[in-house]
Motif scaffolding. Structure first.
Motif, PDB file in Angstrom:
ATOM      1  N   GLU A  94     -17.488  14.887 -20.138  1.00  0.00           N
ATOM      2  CA  GLU A  94     -16.339  14.837 -18.995  1.00  0.00           C
ATOM      3  C   GLU A  94     -16.999  14.822 -17.783  1.00  0.00           C
ATOM      4  OE1 GLU A  94     -13.123  14.609 -19.553  1.00  0.00           O
ATOM      5  OE2 GLU A  94     -12.546  15.081 -17.510  1.00  0.00           O
ATOM      6  N   SER A  99     -17.239  14.987 -13.506  1.00  0.00           N
ATOM      7  CA  SER A  99     -16.788  16.187 -12.748  1.00  0.00           C
ATOM      8  C   SER A  99     -15.759  15.804 -11.862  1.00  0.00           C
ATOM      9  CB  SER A  99     -18.219  16.537 -11.975  1.00  0.00           C
ATOM     10  OG  SER A  99     -18.641  15.722 -11.367  1.00  0.00           O
ATOM     11  N   GLU A 100     -15.571  14.745 -11.669  1.00  0.00           N
ATOM     12  CA  GLU A 100     -14.395  14.428 -10.593  1.00  0.00           C
ATOM     13  C   GLU A 100     -13.064  14.645 -10.950  1.00  0.00           C
ATOM     14  OE1 GLU A 100     -16.764  12.348 -11.615  1.00  0.00           O
ATOM     15  OE2 GLU A 100     -17.551  11.075 -10.048  1.00  0.00           O
ATOM     16  N   LYS A 106      -7.000  17.523 -17.175  1.00  0.00           N
ATOM     17  CA  LYS A 106      -6.977  18.082 -15.800  1.00  0.00           C
ATOM     18  C   LYS A 106      -5.804  18.064 -14.981  1.00  0.00           C
ATOM     19  CE  LYS A 106     -12.098  16.443 -15.246  1.00  0.00           C
ATOM     20  NZ  LYS A 106     -12.594  15.283 -14.606  1.00  0.00           N
TER      21      LYS A 106
END
Ligand SMILES: [Zn+2]
Length: 416
Positions: free
Chosen positions: A192, A194-195, A208
């Motif tokens: 995945e 990180s942004e 997210k």
């Protein structure tokens, strides 16, 4: 190629009146502008300010932002543009050594980031983000530890995109790396990202930006039928739909972006709601505390140390504060006023209400009879009704909640 190729002339604040120790501070530094071309740099900075302050969500959070320009001369005009990455072969002796063609990609414009950060820290010590304006009409930019952009067509849009990387950690939402036809970018590798604006998951409970996805929006919302290429079809979902659109983060398949388009995918598009929310949340800097005197005859703001306070306004009935700012009611009429950042500078924004609540991006009000909840539109005295009767409203960075006036049950506002 070094500091011997120019001179730092000095810094000028060109936008914002926020207290310097609490502002989100953006510094524009010029590179490849000769001593005779400083006016062109000044003009480019003015264009940037206009673009930034009129682009959502910045149009509604500008008051927290200070923008400075740092004028720097270079011996030569322009930037290096190596032949090896498709450039003209031009070379220019510039202070920050700006050059196109990083990683063999001509549009990747980089410079001596360390020297930029060092210079920004000397000129504007409280800076949050440094952005180098490169005097070339070749298309380019990048968003590493410092952002860069050139003066190609759409320059200010490039700048806003690169700030998305440098200041907010947003990912590129486009589905290719070097231009679209490259191999090795069919499927996003595992892991995945990180942004906050790209994901590998389409699971409703863990994606997210689940908060922004409607319950009836299918996930994935659009899938790429041919992972050998970028899916360039128009959206098959209604405009404005937030979901999971396949093709993002330099890969044709396996990674998803929140909306069909976004400024982190294509310069001409607005920021999608997910990127806009990240920008709003992260632009807010250390807030301060305000107080109403016991006699309610003055509003004070804490100076940040010791027991020192500054008087910023006259009598008030009540004050409400949050990341968006400070509002106060007129003690006789109940009318609502917003504090504009300098003592005794307040703006009328609405009539009386039963109560108000300040969130990250605006203020909410409950009508005097508690029969409707309104959201301030951000300018003038314009408000939009967003809900029915409520007993009480509460807001913060997380959002807005209201109680049912009869049962007391708690409800969360979903944004429409
Ligand atoms: Zn986005």
């Amino acid at each position: 190629m070094t500091t011997s190729d120019g001179t730092v002339l000095g810094s000028t604040r060109i936008h914002g009146t926020a207290p310097r120790n609490r502002a989100f501070t953006l510094v524009l530094l010029g590179d490849g502008f000769t001593a005779a071309e400083q006016t062109a740099f000044d003009t480019a900075c003015t264009s940037f300010v206009t673009a930034m302050t009129t682009t959502p969500p910045y149009d509604r959070i500008g008051r927290a932002v200070n923008i400075w320009r740092v004028n720097v001369t270079s011996t030569d005009s322009g930037a290096d543009d190596p032949v090896g990455s498709g450039g003209t072969g031009a070379t220019a002796r510039t202070y920050f050594d700006s050059r196109f063609g990083a990683n063999g990609i001509r549009r990747l414009l980089v410079c001596d980031s360390s020297l930029v950060l060092q210079t920004a820290a000397v000129q504007v010590p409280e800076f949050t983000v440094a952005l180098v304006v490169v005097n070339s009409t070749v298309y380019g930019g990048s968003g590493g530890s410092v952002g860069t952009y050139s003066l190609a067509d759409g320059a200010t849009e490039i700048a806003l995109h690169e700030i998305g990387h440098t200041a907010y950690g947003l990912a590129d939402e486009y589905a290719y790396y070097a231009g679209g036809g490259e191999t090795g970018h069919d499927h996003h590798p595992a892991g995945e990202p990180s942004e906050p604006n790209v994901t590998l998951t389409t699971d409703r409970s863990s994606v997210k930006w689940g908060w922004a996805i409607g319950p009836s929006t299918p996930l994935p919302t659009m899938s790429n039928p041919d992972c050998a290429t970028v899916d360039s079809r128009p959206s098959t979902a209604p405009a404005g739909t937030v979901g999971c659109f396949e093709g993002a983060h330099y890969y044709h398949c396996g990674a998803y972006r929140p909306e069909h388009n976004c400024k982190m995918r294509e310069l001409s598009a607005p920021f999608c709601p997910v990127c806009a929310q990240v920008i709003r949340a992260r632009t807010k800097v250390a807030e301060n505390i305000c107080a109403l005197t016991p006699a309610r005859d003055a509003v004070y703001r804490y100076d940040g140390s010791g027991i020192s306070w500054t008087r910023i306004g006259g009598p008030a009935g009540q004050i409400y504060a949050g990341a968006w700012g400070l509002v106060a009611t007129n003690p006789s009429s109940g009318d609502l006023y917003r504090y504009l950042g300098t003592p005794d500078d307040w703006q009328y924004i609405g009539s009386a209400g039963a109560t108000f609540a300040v969130a990250t991006d605006t203020v909410y009000g409950l009508t005097p009879s508690r029969d409707a909840v309104y959201r301030y539109d951000g300018s003038g005295a314009s408000w939009t009704r967003i809900g029915g009767p409520a007993g009480q409203i509460y807001a913060g960075a997380w959002g807005l909640v209201a109680t049912n006036p009869s049962s007391g049950d708690l409800y969360r506002y979903l944004g429409t």
